[in-house]
Scaffold this motif. Structure first.
Motif, PDB file in Angstrom:
ATOM      1  N   VAL A   1       0.853  -1.186   0.000  1.00  0.00           N
ATOM      2  CA  VAL A   1       0.000   0.000   0.000  1.00  0.00           C
ATOM      3  C   VAL A   1       0.887   1.234   0.000  1.00  0.00           C
ATOM      4  CG1 VAL A   1      -1.847   1.222   1.211  1.00  0.00           C
ATOM      5  CG2 VAL A   1      -1.733  -1.256   1.347  1.00  0.00           C
ATOM      6  N   PHE A   2       0.441   2.295  -0.681  1.00  0.00           N
ATOM      7  CA  PHE A   2       1.184   3.552  -0.701  1.00  0.00           C
ATOM      8  C   PHE A   2       0.380   4.613   0.053  1.00  0.00           C
ATOM      9  CE2 PHE A   2       3.050   1.198  -4.143  1.00  0.00           C
ATOM     10  CZ  PHE A   2       4.391   1.532  -4.064  1.00  0.00           C
ATOM     11  N   LEU A   3       1.022   5.223   1.064  1.00  0.00           N
ATOM     12  CA  LEU A   3       0.340   6.131   1.983  1.00  0.00           C
ATOM     13  C   LEU A   3       0.860   7.555   1.834  1.00  0.00           C
ATOM     14  CD1 LEU A   3       0.590   3.944   5.206  1.00  0.00           C
ATOM     15  CD2 LEU A   3      -1.294   4.011   3.566  1.00  0.00           C
ATOM     16  N   PRO A   4      -0.022   8.559   2.006  1.00  0.00           N
ATOM     17  CA  PRO A   4       0.447   9.947   2.049  1.00  0.00           C
ATOM     18  C   PRO A   4       1.109  10.234   3.386  1.00  0.00           C
ATOM     19  CG  PRO A   4      -1.909   9.866   2.448  1.00  0.00           C
ATOM     20  CD  PRO A   4      -1.486   8.460   2.111  1.00  0.00           C
ATOM     21  N   PHE A   5       1.754  11.386   3.465  1.00  0.00           N
ATOM     22  CA  PHE A   5       2.519  11.712   4.672  1.00  0.00           C
ATOM     23  C   PHE A   5       1.625  11.822   5.899  1.00  0.00           C
ATOM     24  CE2 PHE A   5       4.362  14.822   7.622  1.00  0.00           C
ATOM     25  CZ  PHE A   5       5.559  14.194   7.901  1.00  0.00           C
ATOM     26  N   CYS A   6       0.365  12.308   5.727  1.00  0.00           N
ATOM     27  CA  CYS A   6      -0.511  12.504   6.882  1.00  0.00           C
ATOM     28  C   CYS A   6      -0.786  11.190   7.608  1.00  0.00           C
ATOM     29  CB  CYS A   6      -1.818  13.157   6.449  1.00  0.00           C
ATOM     30  SG  CYS A   6      -2.817  12.180   5.304  1.00  0.00           S
ATOM     31  N   ASP A   7      -0.779  10.064   6.882  1.00  0.00           N
ATOM     32  CA  ASP A   7      -0.973   8.769   7.521  1.00  0.00           C
ATOM     33  C   ASP A   7       0.365   8.123   7.887  1.00  0.00           C
ATOM     34  OD1 ASP A   7      -3.700   8.879   7.510  1.00  0.00           O
ATOM     35  OD2 ASP A   7      -3.936   7.838   5.603  1.00  0.00           O
ATOM     36  N   TYR A   8       1.378   8.417   7.119  1.00  0.00           N
ATOM     37  CA  TYR A   8       2.714   7.879   7.431  1.00  0.00           C
ATOM     38  C   TYR A   8       3.178   8.336   8.810  1.00  0.00           C
ATOM     39  CZ  TYR A   8       7.822   7.896   7.511  1.00  0.00           C
ATOM     40  OH  TYR A   8       9.137   7.757   7.895  1.00  0.00           O
ATOM     41  N   GLU A   9       2.937   9.608   9.141  1.00  0.00           N
ATOM     42  CA  GLU A   9       3.455  10.146  10.395  1.00  0.00           C
ATOM     43  C   GLU A   9       2.708   9.641  11.619  1.00  0.00           C
ATOM     44  OE1 GLU A   9       3.080  14.354  10.643  1.00  0.00           O
ATOM     45  OE2 GLU A   9       0.988  14.392   9.991  1.00  0.00           O
ATOM     46  N   ARG A  10       1.574   8.964  11.441  1.00  0.00           N
ATOM     47  CA  ARG A  10       0.848   8.460  12.609  1.00  0.00           C
ATOM     48  C   ARG A  10       0.661   6.941  12.564  1.00  0.00           C
ATOM     49  NH1 ARG A  10      -5.503   9.853  11.803  1.00  0.00           N
ATOM     50  NH2 ARG A  10      -5.655   9.505   9.576  1.00  0.00           N
ATOM     51  N   MET A  11       1.577   6.252  11.902  1.00  0.00           N
ATOM     52  CA  MET A  11       1.484   4.796  11.849  1.00  0.00           C
ATOM     53  C   MET A  11       1.631   4.168  13.232  1.00  0.00           C
ATOM     54  SD  MET A  11       0.685   3.720   8.909  1.00  0.00           S
ATOM     55  CE  MET A  11       1.111   1.987   8.964  1.00  0.00           C
ATOM     56  N   GLU A  12       2.243   4.892  14.161  1.00  0.00           N
ATOM     57  CA  GLU A  12       2.344   4.371  15.526  1.00  0.00           C
ATOM     58  C   GLU A  12       0.982   4.322  16.210  1.00  0.00           C
ATOM     59  OE1 GLU A  12       3.586   8.631  17.610  1.00  0.00           O
ATOM     60  OE2 GLU A  12       5.042   7.012  17.428  1.00  0.00           O
ATOM     61  N   ASN A  13      -0.011   5.037  15.642  1.00  0.00           N
ATOM     62  CA  ASN A  13      -1.367   5.026  16.190  1.00  0.00           C
ATOM     63  C   ASN A  13      -2.268   4.037  15.462  1.00  0.00           C
ATOM     64  OD1 ASN A  13      -0.711   7.073  18.011  1.00  0.00           O
ATOM     65  ND2 ASN A  13      -1.251   8.680  16.562  1.00  0.00           N
ATOM     66  N   LEU A  14      -1.673   3.209  14.594  1.00  0.00           N
ATOM     67  CA  LEU A  14      -2.465   2.218  13.860  1.00  0.00           C
ATOM     68  C   LEU A  14      -2.953   1.138  14.828  1.00  0.00           C
ATOM     69  CD1 LEU A  14      -3.378   1.219  11.008  1.00  0.00           C
ATOM     70  CD2 LEU A  14      -1.292  -0.156  10.980  1.00  0.00           C
ATOM     71  N   THR A  15      -4.268   0.941  14.871  1.00  0.00           N
ATOM     72  CA  THR A  15      -4.841  -0.049  15.789  1.00  0.00           C
ATOM     73  C   THR A  15      -5.364  -1.287  15.085  1.00  0.00           C
ATOM     74  OG1 THR A  15      -7.008   1.064  15.687  1.00  0.00           O
ATOM     75  CG2 THR A  15      -5.502   1.729  17.452  1.00  0.00           C
ATOM     76  N   GLU A  16      -5.700  -1.166  13.807  1.00  0.00           N
ATOM     77  CA  GLU A  16      -6.251  -2.315  13.079  1.00  0.00           C
ATOM     78  C   GLU A  16      -6.009  -2.130  11.586  1.00  0.00           C
ATOM     79  OE1 GLU A  16     -10.460  -2.731  13.363  1.00  0.00           O
ATOM     80  OE2 GLU A  16     -10.452  -4.853  12.775  1.00  0.00           O
ATOM     81  N   SER A  17      -5.730  -3.224  10.918  1.00  0.00           N
ATOM     82  CA  SER A  17      -5.577  -3.203   9.453  1.00  0.00           C
ATOM     83  C   SER A  17      -6.191  -4.473   8.894  1.00  0.00           C
ATOM     84  CB  SER A  17      -4.092  -3.093   9.055  1.00  0.00           C
ATOM     85  OG  SER A  17      -3.328  -4.112   9.672  1.00  0.00           O
ATOM     86  N   GLN A  18      -6.949  -4.321   7.828  1.00  0.00           N
ATOM     87  CA  GLN A  18      -7.582  -5.475   7.207  1.00  0.00           C
ATOM     88  C   GLN A  18      -7.727  -5.255   5.712  1.00  0.00           C
ATOM     89  OE1 GLN A  18     -11.331  -5.948   9.182  1.00  0.00           O
ATOM     90  NE2 GLN A  18     -12.227  -4.105   8.317  1.00  0.00           N
ATOM     91  N   MET A  19      -7.870  -6.355   5.004  1.00  0.00           N
ATOM     92  CA  MET A  19      -7.953  -6.341   3.552  1.00  0.00           C
ATOM     93  C   MET A  19      -9.337  -6.814   3.129  1.00  0.00           C
ATOM     94  SD  MET A  19      -5.708  -8.677   0.906  1.00  0.00           S
ATOM     95  CE  MET A  19      -6.217 -10.188   1.753  1.00  0.00           C
ATOM     96  N   GLU A  20      -9.944  -6.102   2.172  1.00  0.00           N
ATOM     97  CA  GLU A  20     -11.225  -6.499   1.608  1.00  0.00           C
ATOM     98  C   GLU A  20     -10.956  -7.101   0.226  1.00  0.00           C
ATOM     99  OE1 GLU A  20     -14.143  -6.265   3.104  1.00  0.00           O
ATOM    100  OE2 GLU A  20     -13.389  -5.246   4.904  1.00  0.00           O
ATOM    101  N   VAL A  21     -11.242  -8.408   0.073  1.00  0.00           N
ATOM    102  CA  VAL A  21     -11.024  -9.084  -1.203  1.00  0.00           C
ATOM    103  C   VAL A  21     -12.002 -10.243  -1.319  1.00  0.00           C
ATOM    104  CG1 VAL A  21      -9.221 -10.597  -0.264  1.00  0.00           C
ATOM    105  CG2 VAL A  21      -9.264 -10.117  -2.713  1.00  0.00           C
ATOM    106  N   ASN A  22     -12.538 -10.425  -2.501  1.00  0.00           N
ATOM    107  CA  ASN A  22     -13.506 -11.503  -2.761  1.00  0.00           C
ATOM    108  C   ASN A  22     -14.701 -11.444  -1.813  1.00  0.00           C
ATOM    109  OD1 ASN A  22     -11.695 -12.472  -4.689  1.00  0.00           O
ATOM    110  ND2 ASN A  22     -10.731 -13.892  -3.257  1.00  0.00           N
ATOM    111  N   GLY A  23     -15.060 -10.212  -1.404  1.00  0.00           N
ATOM    112  CA  GLY A  23     -16.203 -10.047  -0.523  1.00  0.00           C
ATOM    113  C   GLY A  23     -15.941 -10.443   0.912  1.00  0.00           C
ATOM    114  N   LYS A  24     -14.681 -10.651   1.291  1.00  0.00           N
ATOM    115  CA  LYS A  24     -14.331 -11.060   2.647  1.00  0.00           C
ATOM    116  C   LYS A  24     -13.302 -10.097   3.233  1.00  0.00           C
ATOM    117  CE  LYS A  24     -15.006 -16.001   1.669  1.00  0.00           C
ATOM    118  NZ  LYS A  24     -14.368 -17.352   1.670  1.00  0.00           N
ATOM    119  N   SER A  25     -13.297 -10.044   4.575  1.00  0.00           N
ATOM    120  CA  SER A  25     -12.305  -9.248   5.286  1.00  0.00           C
ATOM    121  C   SER A  25     -11.216 -10.169   5.824  1.00  0.00           C
ATOM    122  CB  SER A  25     -12.961  -8.480   6.443  1.00  0.00           C
ATOM    123  OG  SER A  25     -13.881  -7.523   5.947  1.00  0.00           O
TER     124      SER A  25
END
Length: 351
Positions: free
Chosen positions: A193-217
């Motif tokens: 994934v390619f992120l802009p700086f506004c999200d890059y600088e707060r990656m330490e605050n990332l609490t959850e990440s998930q992928m949506e593919v084939n209708g599933k998470s």
């Protein structure tokens, strides 16, 4: 009296009556607007980005010794199990060297054992013992090197995967370190994934990440993130797909949607408001907020994300009244009247 004379007299009377009327006082009209109470965003923010699924491991397979290719899996896309043979060199010369090195090692070992016994019985000098010991180490090293070189003529699959590309054919002579094929992992996948700086600088605050593919998470785990932006000022982040979380339809090269959830500190005041409440002047976003006595004041906001017909912004506080209609005719300090809410039992105001 002619009709023309009567018409002139009538017009004169009407003009006189009009001139006798007192001037009407202009009535100041109060703008009628709609408002909404600002909703808190639950101190979290979600962002969606396009991503692409890639193999977590992508290797360039090469021999560590020179030689002529004896066998190679030359079908791109072929599935291979861990430990299966990918390619092999003609090992005749290396086997001859190994036999010679083994014979020299055995002879050296026997000689060294005899010298050791003599030294223990103090029949020879320490200097002679040290020379014999050094010679035995040289023979042992040569044998180990020949053994390794012979083993390097075969390349086995380091993990379950697929043959991606094949660069050389059977019978060709290749040099050490020259890639003969590329090999990708089967079960170990990642999402790029390619992120802009506004999200890059707060990656330490990332609490959850998930992928949506084939209708599933599918849950993801952050693997790494680049420390330098590319030409488009975006930072590359890699998320790993945990083993067993994805089905066989999740394959390398497929596009997907990645949803990232960030926690927000209480100082950020992340809230949700309708898009209809936001105006933009000189690339600055702002809204009209009602203060005491229904007086309007301008409040600058920073748009963090857009979700359908709502925007996630900072710069406001939960509970503030924000104008959602009539915003283009309002001026700073105007007094407005709030439009009453529509009755659920009197739709259209017909009763």
């Amino acid at each position: 009296m002619s009709k023309s004379i009567l018409s002139v007299i009538a017009l004169a009377v009407i003009a006189a009556m009009s001139s006798c009327k007192e001037p009407e006082t202009e009535v100041q009209r109060v703008p009628l607007v709609k408002t909404i109470a600002v909703k808190a965003n639950g101190l979290s923010e979600r962002r969606d980005y396009p991503g692409i699924i890639k193999p977590q491991d992508e290797l360039s397979i090469a021999f560590r010794v020179n030689g002529q290719i004896k066998s190679i899996l030359d079908k791109s896309g072929m599935e291979v199990r861990k430990g299966e043979l990918l390619a092999a060199l003609d090992a005749h010369d290396y086997e001859v060297n190994l036999d010679a090195a083994l014979a020299a090692y055995k002879q050296s070992n026997n000689e060294f054992e005899r010298i050791k016994q003599l030294y223990e019985s103090k029949t020879i000098s320490p200097n002679d013992f040290e020379k014999a010991e050094a010679a035995h180490r040289v023979a042992s090293s040569k044998y180990q090197a020949a053994k390794d070189a012979s083993g390097y003529t075969r390349i086995q699959a380091p993990f379950d995967g697929y043959v991606q590309n094949v660069y050389h054919e059977r019978g060709e002579i290749v040099q050490a370190g020259m890639p003969v094929m590329s090999y990708i992992s089967k079960n170990a996948l990642k999402v790029e994934v390619f992120l802009p700086f506004c999200d890059y600088e707060r990656m330490e605050n990332l609490t959850e990440s998930q992928m949506e593919v084939n209708g599933k998470s599918v849950p993801l785990k952050l693997g790494s993130i680049s420390r330098q932006a590319n030409a488009a000022q975006l930072y590359k982040a890699e998320f790993h797909i945990q083993p067993g979380e994805a089905d066989d339809m999740v394959i390398a090269g497929k596009n997907c949607q990645v949803r990232l959830t960030f926690s927000a500190s209480s100082e950020e005041n992340i809230v949700r408001i309708p898009l209809s409440a936001i105006m933009s002047v000189n690339n600055e976003a702002f809204v009209w907020v009602l203060e005491n006595q229904n007086i309007t004041t301008k409040a600058s906001v920073k748009i963090r994300n857009i979700d359908h017909d709502e925007a996630v912004v900072s710069g406001l506080k939960a509970g503030q009244q924000v104008l959602t209609s009539g915003i283009h005719v309002i001026k700073e300090g105007d007094t407005v009247k709030i439009m009453p809410a529509q009755s659920k039992t009197n739709i259209g105001g017909m009763l």
